[in-house]
Scaffold this active site. Structure first.
Site, mmCIF file in Angstrom:
data_model
loop_
_atom_site.group_PDB
_atom_site.id
_atom_site.type_symbol
_atom_site.label_atom_id
_atom_site.label_comp_id
_atom_site.label_asym_id
_atom_site.label_seq_id
_atom_site.Cartn_x
_atom_site.Cartn_y
_atom_site.Cartn_z
ATOM 1 N N LYS A 1 -56.295 -2.760 64.470
ATOM 2 C CA LYS A 1 -55.543 -3.996 64.723
ATOM 3 C C LYS A 1 -54.479 -4.136 63.636
ATOM 4 O O LYS A 1 -54.546 -3.463 62.601
ATOM 5 C CB LYS A 1 -56.478 -5.195 64.789
ATOM 6 N N ASN B 1 -45.795 -2.378 63.890
ATOM 7 C CA ASN B 1 -45.765 -3.376 64.958
ATOM 8 C C ASN B 1 -44.489 -4.200 64.809
ATOM 9 O O ASN B 1 -44.393 -5.067 63.949
ATOM 10 C CB ASN B 1 -47.020 -4.254 64.852
ATOM 11 N N CYS C 1 -44.662 -8.129 68.158
ATOM 12 C CA CYS C 1 -45.782 -9.019 68.508
ATOM 13 C C CYS C 1 -45.278 -10.400 68.912
ATOM 14 O O CYS C 1 -44.688 -11.103 68.090
ATOM 15 C CB CYS C 1 -46.719 -9.153 67.316
ATOM 16 N N ASN D 1 -52.023 0.122 62.226
ATOM 17 C CA ASN D 1 -50.937 -0.706 62.770
ATOM 18 C C ASN D 1 -50.602 -1.746 61.709
ATOM 19 O O ASN D 1 -51.487 -2.484 61.261
ATOM 20 C CB ASN D 1 -51.434 -1.340 64.075
ATOM 21 N N ILE E 1 -53.411 -14.357 69.469
ATOM 22 C CA ILE E 1 -54.299 -14.163 68.315
ATOM 23 C C ILE E 1 -53.560 -14.485 67.013
ATOM 24 O O ILE E 1 -54.132 -15.057 66.092
ATOM 25 C CB ILE E 1 -54.827 -12.693 68.258
ATOM 26 N N SER F 1 -53.872 -1.041 69.561
ATOM 27 C CA SER F 1 -54.047 -2.001 68.471
ATOM 28 C C SER F 1 -54.486 -3.382 68.977
ATOM 29 O O SER F 1 -53.977 -3.882 69.975
ATOM 30 C CB SER F 1 -52.721 -2.142 67.720
ATOM 31 N N GLY G 1 -55.604 -0.705 76.241
ATOM 32 C CA GLY G 1 -55.865 -1.948 75.527
ATOM 33 C C GLY G 1 -56.800 -2.843 76.306
ATOM 34 O O GLY G 1 -58.032 -2.725 76.225
ATOM 35 N N GLY H 1 -49.770 -0.224 78.682
ATOM 36 C CA GLY H 1 -49.474 -1.454 79.427
ATOM 37 C C GLY H 1 -50.215 -1.401 80.754
ATOM 38 O O GLY H 1 -49.730 -0.855 81.726
HETATM 39 C C1 LIG Z 1 -56.142 -9.427 72.263
HETATM 40 C C2 LIG Z 1 -55.001 -8.510 71.950
HETATM 41 C C3 LIG Z 1 -54.618 -8.301 70.632
HETATM 42 C C4 LIG Z 1 -53.550 -7.455 70.331
HETATM 43 N N1 LIG Z 1 -53.211 -7.241 69.020
HETATM 44 C C5 LIG Z 1 -52.222 -6.353 68.719
HETATM 45 C C6 LIG Z 1 -51.924 -6.046 67.364
HETATM 46 O O1 LIG Z 1 -52.571 -6.532 66.428
HETATM 47 N N2 LIG Z 1 -50.898 -5.174 67.109
HETATM 48 C C7 LIG Z 1 -50.177 -4.584 68.140
HETATM 49 O O2 LIG Z 1 -49.262 -3.800 67.869
HETATM 50 N N3 LIG Z 1 -50.472 -4.848 69.438
HETATM 51 C C8 LIG Z 1 -51.476 -5.707 69.733
HETATM 52 N N4 LIG Z 1 -51.787 -5.956 71.049
HETATM 53 C C9 LIG Z 1 -51.019 -5.272 72.119
HETATM 54 C C10 LIG Z 1 -51.745 -4.034 72.642
HETATM 55 O O3 LIG Z 1 -51.936 -3.082 71.620
HETATM 56 C C11 LIG Z 1 -50.964 -3.393 73.816
HETATM 57 O O4 LIG Z 1 -49.677 -3.031 73.359
HETATM 58 C C12 LIG Z 1 -50.774 -4.352 74.984
HETATM 59 O O5 LIG Z 1 -51.926 -5.139 75.180
HETATM 60 C C13 LIG Z 1 -50.451 -3.610 76.296
HETATM 61 O O6 LIG Z 1 -51.491 -2.733 76.679
HETATM 62 P P1 LIG Z 1 -52.679 -3.159 77.704
HETATM 63 O O7 LIG Z 1 -52.032 -3.808 78.885
HETATM 64 O O8 LIG Z 1 -53.399 -1.888 78.004
HETATM 65 O O9 LIG Z 1 -53.541 -4.143 76.970
HETATM 66 C C14 LIG Z 1 -52.849 -6.800 71.382
HETATM 67 C C15 LIG Z 1 -53.242 -7.010 72.709
HETATM 68 C C16 LIG Z 1 -54.293 -7.852 73.011
HETATM 69 C C17 LIG Z 1 -54.698 -8.034 74.443
#
Ligand SMILES: Cc1cc2nc3c(=O)[nH]c(=O)nc-3n(C[C@H](O)[C@H](O)[C@H](O)COP(=O)(O)O)c2cc1C
Length: 312
Positions: free
Chosen positions: A52, A133, A136, A106, A78, A28, A271, A249
């Site tokens: 998202k 979610n 956040c 989400n 964000i 997301s 992500g 992660g």
């Molecule tokens: C720019 C950005 C926006 C994100 N927006 C959301 C979101 O809207 N809802 C959510 O549950 N997680 C959101 N996340 C978290 C990611 O879905 C993920 O849980 C987190 O980044 C860890 O994974 P990664 O290290 O592979 O990025 C966001 C992450 C990033 C970097």
């Protein structure tokens, strides 16, 4: 791109009543509403995508700057910018349906009532799967707070369950004292799966040139630097829940993905990796398929079980 046959080996994974064709899901907030990535990969090769976060009303999100690269990752603030559930249903949902891909919506909110309303609208529009979610770190109200406290978490998930009989993944973060208690509560309240982890609460500061004062950004840390936190979180909760865990992660490579399977994930999300490598998800599916064929694994469960066999 998108021409390889990924169906020879059985990569499928069951999340509640939803059978995904493979365990690679885009996370997301890092994959927009999916259509933004169509020119980079064939969406249908992914196991699923997660939209998202969607709230009841549109949100502008936080003021700039909202992203800062740091060693091994990035901090984002964000603030849940999104078009709101009604525009999502009108303008974004049809594209997801046309693409014929599995997806989770989400959802986020500032109150239990808001989550419930958004979930009810999703149900009315035949959306099959939600990811709640509850973790956040880039908003001041709701979200993260709901995922920290067992009673609130239970009440929130139960309230959504009352109006949404479909597949419910609950997204947790590592900013909690007792991950296993939170995970068990999510399962008891009716979650079909746990998604973990969300970004980690963090801050970056930039000292001013004359060393008088500083600028800063506070938000959620993601990328390779949080992988050890994520692996530990999943390892900790795995012993306590029976529902599938969707791990994420810092996954940037095939080996990273296998590490998540080894500690307890049944599927994974990518992500931040998508930002440097937009077709990462598709590549992981192809690599997984080739690896399983080369090593004669008949299905994903067999591979995962072999990864979980510890050395004597
Ligand atoms: C720019 C950005 C926006 C994100 N927006 C959301 C979101 O809207 N809802 C959510 O549950 N997680 C959101 N996340 C978290 C990611 O879905 C993920 O849980 C987190 O980044 C860890 O994974 P990664 O290290 O592979 O990025 C966001 C992450 C990033 C970097």
């Amino acid at each position: 791109m998108g021409v390889e046959n990924t169906n020879i080996t059985d990569l499928s994974v069951q999340i509640g009543s939803l059978k995904l064709k493979n365990p690679v899901i885009t996370a997301s907030g890092t994959f927009g509403y999916a259509n933004e990535y169509e020119e980079f990969l064939s969406l249908k090769n992914l196991g699923a995508i997660v939209t998202k976060a969607i709230t009841l009303n549109p949100r502008k999100g936080n003021p700039q700057p909202r992203i800062k690269e740091v060693s091994g990752g990035l901090i984002n603030s964000i603030g849940l910018e999104n078009v709101g559930i009604y525009e999502f249903i009108d303008k974004k949902l049809p594209l997801l349906i046309q693409n014929n891909i599995d997806f989770f919506v989400n959802i986020a909110g500032e109150s239990i009532e808001e989550y419930k309303k958004v979930a009810a609208i999703c149900r009315q529009n035949n959306i099959r799967a939600l990811e709640l979610n509850l973790s956040c770190p880039s908003v001041n109200k709701g979200c993260l707070e709901f995922g920290k406290d067992e009673k609130t978490l239970y009440d929130l998930i139960s309230a959504v369950r009352d109006v949404f009989p479909g597949i419910l993944a609950v997204k947790l973060g590592s900013n909690v004292s007792f991950p296993e208690k939170i995970a068990v509560t999510a399962q008891k309240a009716g979650a079909d799966a746990i998604s973990a982890i969300n970004t980690v609460k963090a801050m970056n500061i930039s000292l001013k040139k004359n060393y008088k004062g500083f600028n800063f950004i506070k938000g959620g840390l993601s990328g390779p630097c949080i992988k050890p936190v994520a692996l530990n979180f999943i390892f900790e909760i795995k012993k306590h829940v029976t529902i599938p865990i969707i791990g994420m992660g810092g996954i940037m490579t095939f080996t990273d993905m296998l590490e998540f399977f080894a500690v307890g994930a049944d599927a994974i999300q990518i992500g931040t990796g998508t930002f440097t490598d937009p077709d990462l998800g598709e590549r992981l599916v192809f690599e997984l398929n080739s690896f399983m064929q080369a090593n004669k694994y008949k299905n994903l469960e067999e591979l995962i079980n072999s990864l979980r066999t510890e050395d004597e």
